[in-house]
Design a protein around this motif. Structure first.
Motif, PDB file in Angstrom:
ATOM      1  N   ALA A  24     -49.523 -39.912  43.239  1.00 33.20           N
ATOM      2  CA  ALA A  24     -50.886 -40.255  42.827  1.00 33.20           C
ATOM      3  C   ALA A  24     -51.740 -38.995  42.773  1.00 33.20           C
ATOM      4  CB  ALA A  24     -51.485 -41.264  43.804  1.00 33.20           C
ATOM      5  N   ASP A  25     -51.616 -38.177  43.811  1.00 34.44           N
ATOM      6  CA  ASP A  25     -52.380 -36.923  43.837  1.00 34.44           C
ATOM      7  C   ASP A  25     -52.015 -36.035  42.658  1.00 34.44           C
ATOM      8  OD1 ASP A  25     -53.921 -37.492  45.978  1.00 34.44           O
ATOM      9  OD2 ASP A  25     -52.625 -36.523  47.462  1.00 34.44           O
ATOM     10  N   GLU A  26     -50.708 -35.950  42.405  1.00 33.32           N
ATOM     11  CA  GLU A  26     -50.243 -35.095  41.303  1.00 33.32           C
ATOM     12  C   GLU A  26     -50.825 -35.551  39.962  1.00 33.32           C
ATOM     13  OE1 GLU A  26     -45.905 -34.053  43.264  1.00 33.32           O
ATOM     14  OE2 GLU A  26     -45.993 -35.181  41.377  1.00 33.32           O
ATOM     15  N   PHE A  27     -50.733 -36.866  39.728  1.00 36.45           N
ATOM     16  CA  PHE A  27     -51.209 -37.394  38.444  1.00 36.45           C
ATOM     17  C   PHE A  27     -52.719 -37.220  38.296  1.00 36.45           C
ATOM     18  CE2 PHE A  27     -47.350 -40.284  38.540  1.00 36.45           C
ATOM     19  CZ  PHE A  27     -46.687 -39.572  37.558  1.00 36.45           C
ATOM     20  N   LEU A  28     -53.424 -37.553  39.360  1.00 33.61           N
ATOM     21  CA  LEU A  28     -54.887 -37.463  39.272  1.00 33.61           C
ATOM     22  C   LEU A  28     -55.326 -36.009  39.094  1.00 33.61           C
ATOM     23  CD1 LEU A  28     -55.870 -40.105  42.004  1.00 33.61           C
ATOM     24  CD2 LEU A  28     -55.860 -40.388  39.531  1.00 33.61           C
ATOM     25  N   ASP A  29     -54.561 -35.134  39.727  1.00 33.22           N
ATOM     26  CA  ASP A  29     -54.809 -33.705  39.586  1.00 33.22           C
ATOM     27  C   ASP A  29     -54.571 -33.258  38.143  1.00 33.22           C
ATOM     28  OD1 ASP A  29     -55.737 -31.655  41.005  1.00 33.22           O
ATOM     29  OD2 ASP A  29     -53.799 -30.965  41.788  1.00 33.22           O
ATOM     30  N   SER A  69     -65.572 -43.575  33.660  1.00 36.38           N
ATOM     31  CA  SER A  69     -65.758 -43.683  32.212  1.00 36.38           C
ATOM     32  C   SER A  69     -64.493 -44.319  31.630  1.00 36.38           C
ATOM     33  CB  SER A  69     -65.963 -42.304  31.610  1.00 36.38           C
ATOM     34  OG  SER A  69     -64.759 -41.565  31.717  1.00 36.38           O
ATOM     35  N   LYS A  70     -64.557 -44.673  30.353  1.00 36.72           N
ATOM     36  CA  LYS A  70     -63.407 -45.307  29.705  1.00 36.72           C
ATOM     37  C   LYS A  70     -62.175 -44.398  29.761  1.00 36.72           C
ATOM     38  CE  LYS A  70     -62.320 -47.347  25.183  1.00 36.72           C
ATOM     39  NZ  LYS A  70     -61.376 -48.316  25.642  1.00 36.72           N
ATOM     40  N   GLY A  71     -62.408 -43.098  29.532  1.00 33.78           N
ATOM     41  CA  GLY A  71     -61.304 -42.145  29.556  1.00 33.78           C
ATOM     42  C   GLY A  71     -60.682 -42.026  30.941  1.00 33.78           C
ATOM     43  N   MET A  72     -61.530 -42.029  31.959  1.00 34.17           N
ATOM     44  CA  MET A  72     -61.016 -41.929  33.333  1.00 34.17           C
ATOM     45  C   MET A  72     -60.185 -43.161  33.694  1.00 34.17           C
ATOM     46  SD  MET A  72     -64.458 -40.390  34.973  1.00 34.17           S
ATOM     47  CE  MET A  72     -64.102 -40.405  36.714  1.00 34.17           C
ATOM     48  N   LYS A  73     -60.641 -44.319  33.227  1.00 27.45           N
ATOM     49  CA  LYS A  73     -59.870 -45.549  33.479  1.00 27.45           C
ATOM     50  C   LYS A  73     -58.503 -45.455  32.802  1.00 27.45           C
ATOM     51  CE  LYS A  73     -63.861 -48.584  33.862  1.00 27.45           C
ATOM     52  NZ  LYS A  73     -64.716 -49.540  33.189  1.00 27.45           N
ATOM     53  N   GLN A  74     -58.508 -44.896  31.594  1.00 28.77           N
ATOM     54  CA  GLN A  74     -57.246 -44.770  30.869  1.00 28.77           C
ATOM     55  C   GLN A  74     -56.293 -43.837  31.618  1.00 28.77           C
ATOM     56  OE1 GLN A  74     -56.805 -46.735  28.470  1.00 28.77           O
ATOM     57  NE2 GLN A  74     -54.935 -46.034  27.484  1.00 28.77           N
ATOM     58  N   LYS A  75     -56.857 -42.792  32.223  1.00 27.63           N
ATOM     59  CA  LYS A  75     -56.026 -41.851  32.986  1.00 27.63           C
ATOM     60  C   LYS A  75     -55.386 -42.558  34.195  1.00 27.63           C
ATOM     61  CE  LYS A  75     -58.782 -37.880  31.575  1.00 27.63           C
ATOM     62  NZ  LYS A  75     -59.830 -36.920  31.950  1.00 27.63           N
ATOM     63  N   VAL A  76     -56.171 -43.448  34.808  1.00 23.19           N
ATOM     64  CA  VAL A  76     -55.627 -44.203  35.955  1.00 23.19           C
ATOM     65  C   VAL A  76     -54.507 -45.128  35.469  1.00 23.19           C
ATOM     66  CG1 VAL A  76     -56.170 -45.946  37.711  1.00 23.19           C
ATOM     67  CG2 VAL A  76     -57.762 -44.088  37.287  1.00 23.19           C
ATOM     68  N   LEU A  77     -54.725 -45.764  34.325  1.00 27.81           N
ATOM     69  CA  LEU A  77     -53.705 -46.675  33.786  1.00 27.81           C
ATOM     70  C   LEU A  77     -52.411 -45.926  33.467  1.00 27.81           C
ATOM     71  CD1 LEU A  77     -55.737 -48.966  31.359  1.00 27.81           C
ATOM     72  CD2 LEU A  77     -54.340 -49.731  33.256  1.00 27.81           C
ATOM     73  N   ALA A 105     -57.628 -53.213  31.270  1.00 30.88           N
ATOM     74  CA  ALA A 105     -58.189 -53.972  32.396  1.00 30.88           C
ATOM     75  C   ALA A 105     -57.602 -53.497  33.728  1.00 30.88           C
ATOM     76  CB  ALA A 105     -57.907 -55.454  32.208  1.00 30.88           C
ATOM     77  N   LEU A 106     -58.492 -53.249  34.673  1.00 32.33           N
ATOM     78  CA  LEU A 106     -58.099 -52.796  36.011  1.00 32.33           C
ATOM     79  C   LEU A 106     -58.904 -53.566  37.046  1.00 32.33           C
ATOM     80  CD1 LEU A 106     -58.566 -49.061  35.135  1.00 32.33           C
ATOM     81  CD2 LEU A 106     -56.431 -49.874  36.076  1.00 32.33           C
ATOM     82  N   PHE A 107     -58.399 -53.654  38.261  1.00 32.23           N
ATOM     83  CA  PHE A 107     -59.219 -54.226  39.332  1.00 32.23           C
ATOM     84  C   PHE A 107     -60.255 -53.163  39.713  1.00 32.23           C
ATOM     85  CE2 PHE A 107     -55.542 -57.086  40.001  1.00 32.23           C
ATOM     86  CZ  PHE A 107     -56.230 -58.277  39.820  1.00 32.23           C
ATOM     87  N   GLU A 108     -61.451 -53.352  39.219  1.00 31.41           N
ATOM     88  CA  GLU A 108     -62.416 -52.253  39.273  1.00 31.41           C
ATOM     89  C   GLU A 108     -63.112 -52.085  40.612  1.00 31.41           C
ATOM     90  OE1 GLU A 108     -64.886 -52.181  35.824  1.00 31.41           O
ATOM     91  OE2 GLU A 108     -63.141 -51.927  34.525  1.00 31.41           O
ATOM     92  N   THR A 109     -62.860 -52.992  41.541  1.00 29.08           N
ATOM     93  CA  THR A 109     -63.453 -52.789  42.869  1.00 29.08           C
ATOM     94  C   THR A 109     -62.622 -51.794  43.683  1.00 29.08           C
ATOM     95  OG1 THR A 109     -62.269 -54.702  43.691  1.00 29.08           O
ATOM     96  CG2 THR A 109     -64.563 -55.049  43.031  1.00 29.08           C
ATOM     97  N   LEU A 110     -61.399 -51.519  43.211  1.00 26.78           N
ATOM     98  CA  LEU A 110     -60.574 -50.525  43.897  1.00 26.78           C
ATOM     99  C   LEU A 110     -60.994 -49.132  43.427  1.00 26.78           C
ATOM    100  CD1 LEU A 110     -57.005 -52.107  43.498  1.00 26.78           C
ATOM    101  CD2 LEU A 110     -58.561 -52.375  45.394  1.00 26.78           C
ATOM    102  N   THR A 111     -60.649 -48.138  44.214  1.00 27.47           N
ATOM    103  CA  THR A 111     -60.858 -46.763  43.747  1.00 27.47           C
ATOM    104  C   THR A 111     -59.609 -46.369  42.950  1.00 27.47           C
ATOM    105  OG1 THR A 111     -59.768 -45.774  45.639  1.00 27.47           O
ATOM    106  CG2 THR A 111     -62.132 -46.222  45.863  1.00 27.47           C
ATOM    107  N   GLY A 112     -59.688 -45.230  42.268  1.00 33.22           N
ATOM    108  CA  GLY A 112     -58.520 -44.774  41.517  1.00 33.22           C
ATOM    109  C   GLY A 112     -57.304 -44.630  42.425  1.00 33.22           C
ATOM    110  N   GLY A 113     -57.524 -44.002  43.586  1.00 33.33           N
ATOM    111  CA  GLY A 113     -56.432 -43.798  44.538  1.00 33.33           C
ATOM    112  C   GLY A 113     -55.874 -45.110  45.044  1.00 33.33           C
ATOM    113  N   ILE A 142     -58.957 -35.766  37.581  1.00 35.70           N
ATOM    114  CA  ILE A 142     -59.867 -36.749  38.199  1.00 35.70           C
ATOM    115  C   ILE A 142     -59.587 -36.910  39.694  1.00 35.70           C
ATOM    116  CG2 ILE A 142     -60.475 -38.087  36.135  1.00 35.70           C
ATOM    117  CD1 ILE A 142     -58.331 -40.130  36.978  1.00 35.70           C
ATOM    118  N   ARG A 143     -58.962 -35.901  40.288  1.00 32.12           N
ATOM    119  CA  ARG A 143     -58.654 -36.021  41.718  1.00 32.12           C
ATOM    120  C   ARG A 143     -59.936 -36.097  42.554  1.00 32.12           C
ATOM    121  NH1 ARG A 143     -54.281 -32.503  45.148  1.00 32.12           N
ATOM    122  NH2 ARG A 143     -54.448 -33.733  47.036  1.00 32.12           N
ATOM    123  N   ALA A 144     -60.960 -35.406  42.085  1.00 36.96           N
ATOM    124  CA  ALA A 144     -62.229 -35.422  42.822  1.00 36.96           C
ATOM    125  C   ALA A 144     -62.843 -36.824  42.840  1.00 36.96           C
ATOM    126  CB  ALA A 144     -63.201 -34.439  42.191  1.00 36.96           C
TER     127      ALA A 144
END
Lengths: 545, 254
Positions: free
Chosen positions: B113-118, B134-142, B84-92, B122-124
């Motif tokens: 944050a840049d390093e991890f997303l890179d 996607s579910k995988g991208m959310k997991q990467k943010v978590l 579960a994430l606050f989905e109205t926020l962006t990944g950054g 999913i930095r783009a």
């Protein structure tokens, strides 16, 4: 067994029909309001739908006076059935839109061997049930009242007219919703619906203020003659049934009644034709295509102004929720026209902002502008409650697993409400005050007191119900109870405080300074108590996700 | 780094966790296994301070999670199973949000944050709302959010959920390196192969109690089985997989 045979004769699987009905019933009963939330293990037993029924029953009781106030049976029925249609339309469309048809249906049911006809039968049953349930609550008191006045037989016709009116309204909404889904992309439609909901909330909640003063005037105005445009309203067609039952077999009544019957006969098949699983498939496909689009970005300069990390985090969260959570956005935006309505009502009804520094102004003087003062506390009050809720409340786990000071997170909400909503609002109100007072010092001095008093009321609101932001589920119909509380209790307290100040402390400068300082000290003490209370209350919470 | 002593959580009519005691040393990766409802998530929630234990104590990075929760939470990272994430926020924005909750310097947070997303590719999508991930991208943010404050202890509840093969490989490599650098990890998963490969030590939970603890080989030997999978089935009371499958098909009439 009769039902089974009946359903089977229409190609509906009775077992699946019952299973779908059971699922709909459970989903309606277990709406988020009844889920065990983040309230230290307590669960809310009163579901949103019950709150809604109570609210509409209250309106139904108001309608019960109509048969006694309006002599003509058709006009009396129209006075009740027109608003009933309006309310049923808003309930079906806004609160239970997903009950009609939803893109999620296809995702869940497409892999199951459910025929479109069975799906359709289950959906229609739910819609008819909801429509008749709310129509019953709205119309039953008036029907009883009508029975007492004109006898049970005529009342029975009233009930038939009310039922036909409710069914036609329900089907019209189904048709409208389904056509809109075909024409407008799903998400955009949801956004439009949210704006529409805002307007409806504005009308319904704002109606509280209008109800008492206008309804009697309205009824008095139409007792003698129906407005000409009523002839075009379907509820009026159904109302003609009551005129016929009373023996008023005029050509006009007969034509109107026939129009009602034809209208219902045309709507039922048209509306029902839109409820199918294949229709759900087409909107589900549209929703998927739409969600692939990217969203524009870049905001928050305001956030960087805040020093404390908890304040920054919460400000950013609120800003994003405001921008992208359409329900939250609409609630916030909905307060603005509501506020404007109260100001308009206050001024229109002969009210005005009396300069509270004028001698001999007492509670009566304040009461004259009470509607205007309602608006002041309404805005942050409703916002405070709304910020506590979210459909995405499970994401609040992050407040529990990080070292953030949870009390600080709750108090950050209050700070943001005061800094970004209350103060700018009072700034704008200053111009309104100046228009009436014509004395800038009086405006400033009065606003200082209002700010402190509002701050105190907000503190009390947080004291009573401290809640982490966006951590509790939203529930159907919850807004009604909360809004009623905020609309009535908060402003009454504010008004009482201002009247007290006006009477005892606005007499001279020294007394004003003494009174304002005392209020300031009180605010500071309550703030300390609030920090203590919130720390204890929120610190002891467990995550229930 | 993680110590649990007699950890118990009781709900009305149900003991979710019963008197759990174990320790996880510095830099150790311990696999936390158990069938559904065994009490893994409840244990992790107690260890992360999300819920209070009914009795017992736990320390994380040397701090009692009940008495000094803030100090403990400063040093732990958590990847929840729920995702579960606050989905109205962006990944950054979400990473900045979590960094603020950790009182992290903003520039440092931005850089990490840049390093991890890179790293996760999913930095783009950094400025895209999470609700469109996607579910995988959310997991990467978590995962990035759990690592952004460089925790000493990591609680990973099904961290590979939804990750694609590449991201899973990257993440497994990260885990190994973090462990080598001294980060302690409790790794909850249902995928026995992954746990066996990543975790030198395993704890198996069943009905709220520890039923086995040790290296995968030791657990298998003690259970009299050749593989961890068979040992897990035996210990948790699951019948022989082949036998169960046969009965299942028989029940279907095949």
């Amino acid at each position: 067994m009769m039902i089974d045979r009946f359903l089977t004769s229409f190609g509906v699987d009775p077992v699946q029909w019952r299973a779908l009905l059971r699922a709909s019933y459970l989903l309606l009963r277990r709406n988020p309001a009844s889920i065990k939330g983040l309230k230290a293990g307590k669960s809310s037993r009163a579901t949103g739908i019950v709150v809604m029924l109570v609210f509409y029953l209250f309106l139904g009781l108001v309608f019960a006076i109509v048969p006694w106030g309006v002599g003509d049976p058709s006009v009396a029925a129209s006075v009740v059935l027109i608003p009933t249609s309006f309310f049923i339309a808003s309930i079906i469309l806004l609160e239970f839109g997903a009950t009609i048809i939803s893109p999620e249906d296809y995702a869940v049911l497409s892999v199951q061997p459910v025929s479109s006809r069975t799906y359709f039968a289950a959906r229609v049953s739910v819609i008819i049930f909801l429509t008749l349930l709310f129509a019953g609550v709205l119309n039953f008191p008036a029907a009883i009242s009508y029975a007492v006045k004109r006898g049970p037989l005529e009342a029975l016709v009233w009930v038939v007219a009310a039922g036909a009116n409710a069914l036609s309204t329900g089907m019209a909404m189904v048709l409208l919703y389904a056509i809109a889904l075909r024409l407008i992309p799903y998400r955009r439609l949801m956004t439009l619906m949210a704006y529409f909901q805002m307007c409806m909330s504005f009308l319904i909640y704002g109606g509280f203020g209008l109800l008492s003063s206008r309804i009697s005037r309205f009824i008095a105005g139409i007792t003698t003659a129906e407005p000409w445009w009523w002839s075009f309203l379907p509820p009026v067609w159904f109302s003609s049934f009551t005129a016929l039952a009373a023996g008023l077999w005029t050509t006009q009544n007969m034509i109107m009644a026939a129009c009602g019957v034809l209208f219902l006969c045309a709507l039922l098949p048209a509306g029902m034709s839109k409820i199918s699983l294949s229709y759900a498939e087409s909107i589900s496909r549209a929703a998927v295509l739409e969600s692939a689009r990217r969203a524009p970005l870049r905001l928050r300069r305001i956030v960087s102004l805040l020093k404390r990390p908890e304040d920054r985090a919460i400000a950013m969260l609120i800003a994003c929720q405001f921008r992208y959570d359409i329900k939250f956005k609409m609630t916030v935006l909905g307060i603005i026209p509501l506020t404007a309505l109260y100001i308009y009502q206050g001024l229109h009804g002969g009210g005005r902002f009396y300069d509270p520094f004028q001698p001999a102004l007492d509670i009566r003087g304040m009461a004259g502008s009470s509607l205007l003062y309602i608006a002041i506390i309404l805005f942050p009050g409703i916002l405070k409650d709304e910020i506590g809720r979210s459909d995405n409340f499970q994401a609040a786990w992050v407040f529990f697993a990080t070292p953030a000071d949870r009390a600080a997170l709750v108090l950050a909400v209050k700070k943001i409400l005061v800094v970004y909503f209350l103060i700018p609002y009072l700034f704008l109100l200053g111009f309104v005050f100046y228009y009436f007072f014509r004395n800038i010092m009086h405006v400033l001095m009065h606003e200082v007191v209002i700010l402190l008093a509002s701050q105190l009321l907000l503190q009390i609101a947080f004291f009573i119900a401290p809640r982490l932001p966006f951590s509790a589920p939203r529930g159907v119909g919850e807004k009604i109870g909360l809004t009623t509380f905020v609309v009535f209790l908060g402003p009454v307290l504010l008004l009482a405080m201002l009247a007290f100040f006006s009477r005892y402390f606005y007499i001279n400068t020294l007394l004003y300074i003494v009174g304002t300082s005392a209020l300031g000290v009180l605010v500071a003490i309550v703030e300390r108590l609030l920090v203590f209370r919130v720390s204890r209350k929120v610190g002891g919470l467990e995550f229930v996700g | 780094m993680i110590t649990a002593v007699g950890l118990t959580k009781t709900y009305p009519g149900k003991d979710a966790v019963r008197g759990l005691s174990f320790t996880v040393g510095k830099g150790e990766i311990v696999g936390f296994l158990g069938p559904n409802g065994a009490g893994k998530t409840t244990t992790v929630r107690m260890l992360t301070g999300m819920i209070r234990p009914t009795s017992g104590t736990a320390t994380v990075a040397g701090y009692d999670i009940t008495r000094e929760p803030i100090e403990a939470k400063k040093r732990l990272g958590y990847v929840p199973e729920s995702g579960a994430l606050f989905e109205t926020l962006t990944g950054g924005e979400y990473l900045r949000f979590v960094a603020d909750l950790h009182h992290l310097d903003r520039d440092v947070a931005e850089r990490r944050a840049d390093e991890f997303l890179d790293l996760f590719g999913i930095r783009a999508q950094r400025d895209q709302r999470i609700q469109e991930y996607s579910k995988g991208m959310k997991q990467k943010v978590l995962i990035s959010a759990a690592l952004i404050h460089q925790p000493q202890v990591l609680f990973l509840d099904e961290p590979l959920n939804g990750l694609d093969a590449n991201a899973a490989l990257v993440f497994k490599e990260i885990i190994k390196r973090l462990s080598a650098q001294g980060t302690t990890m409790l790794f909850c998963s249902h995928i026995l192969d992954v746990v066996e490969k990543l975790c030198p030590r395993i704890i198996i939970l069943n009905e709220g109690s520890i039923i086995a603890e040790g290296t995968p080989e030791l657990i298998a030997n003690r259970a009299g089985e050749e593989t961890l999978e068979d040992a897990f089935c035996r210990l948790t009371g699951v019948r022989d997989a082949r036998e169960s499958a046969r009965d299942f098909l028989e029940a279907l009439g095949r």
